[in-house]
Design an enzyme around this catalytic site. Structure first.
Site, PDB file in Angstrom:
ATOM      1  N   ASP A 169       0.837  -1.204   0.000  1.00  0.00           N
ATOM      2  CA  ASP A 169       0.000   0.000   0.000  1.00  0.00           C
ATOM      3  C   ASP A 169       0.874   1.256   0.000  1.00  0.00           C
ATOM      4  O   ASP A 169       1.700   1.449   0.892  1.00  0.00           O
ATOM      5  CB  ASP A 169      -0.906  -0.006   1.232  1.00  0.00           C
ATOM      6  N   HIS A 200      -2.861   0.053  -2.510  1.00  0.00           N
ATOM      7  CA  HIS A 200      -4.054   0.651  -1.935  1.00  0.00           C
ATOM      8  C   HIS A 200      -5.236   0.428  -2.870  1.00  0.00           C
ATOM      9  O   HIS A 200      -5.096   0.461  -4.095  1.00  0.00           O
ATOM     10  CB  HIS A 200      -3.829   2.157  -1.738  1.00  0.00           C
TER      11      HIS A 200
END
Length: 231
Positions: A169, A200
């Protein structure tokens, strides 16, 4: 079947998208938006929850700034607008609005009174905070950005919580994930899962980082979790 409802608060009224299942009575899942508003991605999430037998309610959390925002992750202009809205957003007021949504949703015709919360990105953080302040029966947070800034709230967690985090992420660093994991360690209410190689928003339908395999795994876990705690 879907519709729009209005939720009243002392500060004013805001709208919410509602997707209803074929049969009631049914439990509620309140779905919390990313920085893009109640867009097609969030409506699809609600519709899929309705197909699983839930009344899905998605409140317009940006209503104080600009009602009815619908953006995507596909253009720089949309990102610029979404980021500006997020920076101006009052998180505490947002949690208040989630509490109001839960109260209104539990009173909907056909609702059992059981209500969960799930959210993505900004909504993932708000899901976590709602689980400590707004009394849902269960909560699922997908890649909640900024959660590591609120880890003391784990001490007041009041319902079962599932968290999904991508290990690549770009907005939630390895250090942030480690802080979250340490804060959650030993808490029997918390079920934390990480997904190798995932950026993400790996679960955003049609998003630029959507990963079908990781999303399916996370969503299967979410489905079983809500079935255990809400049905």
């Amino acid at each position: 079947m879907n519709e729009r409802i209005t939720i009243d608060t002392p500060d004013g009224s805001f709208g919410a998208y509602v997707a209803r299942p074929a049969a009631t009575p049914a439990p509620i899942v309140v779905v919390l938006q990313e920085i893009f508003g109640i867009n097609a991605d969030l409506r699809e999430t609600c519709d899929r929850l309705a197909a699983q037998g839930y009344i899905a309610v998605c409140p317009d959390l940006f209503w104080r700034l600009e009602p009815n925002v619908q953006l995507t992750d596909k253009s720089d202009a949309e990102w610029t607008k979404a980021t500006a809205l997020y920076k101006a957003f009052d998180i505490d007021k947002g949690v208040d609005d989630i509490a109001a949504t839960l109260a209104a949703a539990r009173a909907l015709p056909g609702a059992t009174g059981k209500a969960g919360v799930m959210g993505f990105c900004m909504g993932g953080l708000l899901t976590f905070l709602a689980a400590t302040r707004a009394s849902p029966d269960a909560a699922v947070a997908y890649y909640g950005g900024g959660t590591e800034k609120h880890i003391d709230a784990f001490k007041t967690l009041a319902c079962p919580l599932m968290m999904h985090l991508g290990e690549a992420d770009e907005y939630i660093s390895a250090d942030a994930r480690a802080s979250i994991a340490r804060a959650a360690e030993g808490n029997p209410l918390v079920h934390l899962f990480t997904y190798p190689g995932q950026k993400h928003a790996f679960g955003r339908w049609n998003g630029v980082h959507f990963d079908a395999q990781a999303a399916a795994q996370a969503n299967d876990r979410t489905r079983a979790f809500f079935a255990q705690h809400l049905k």
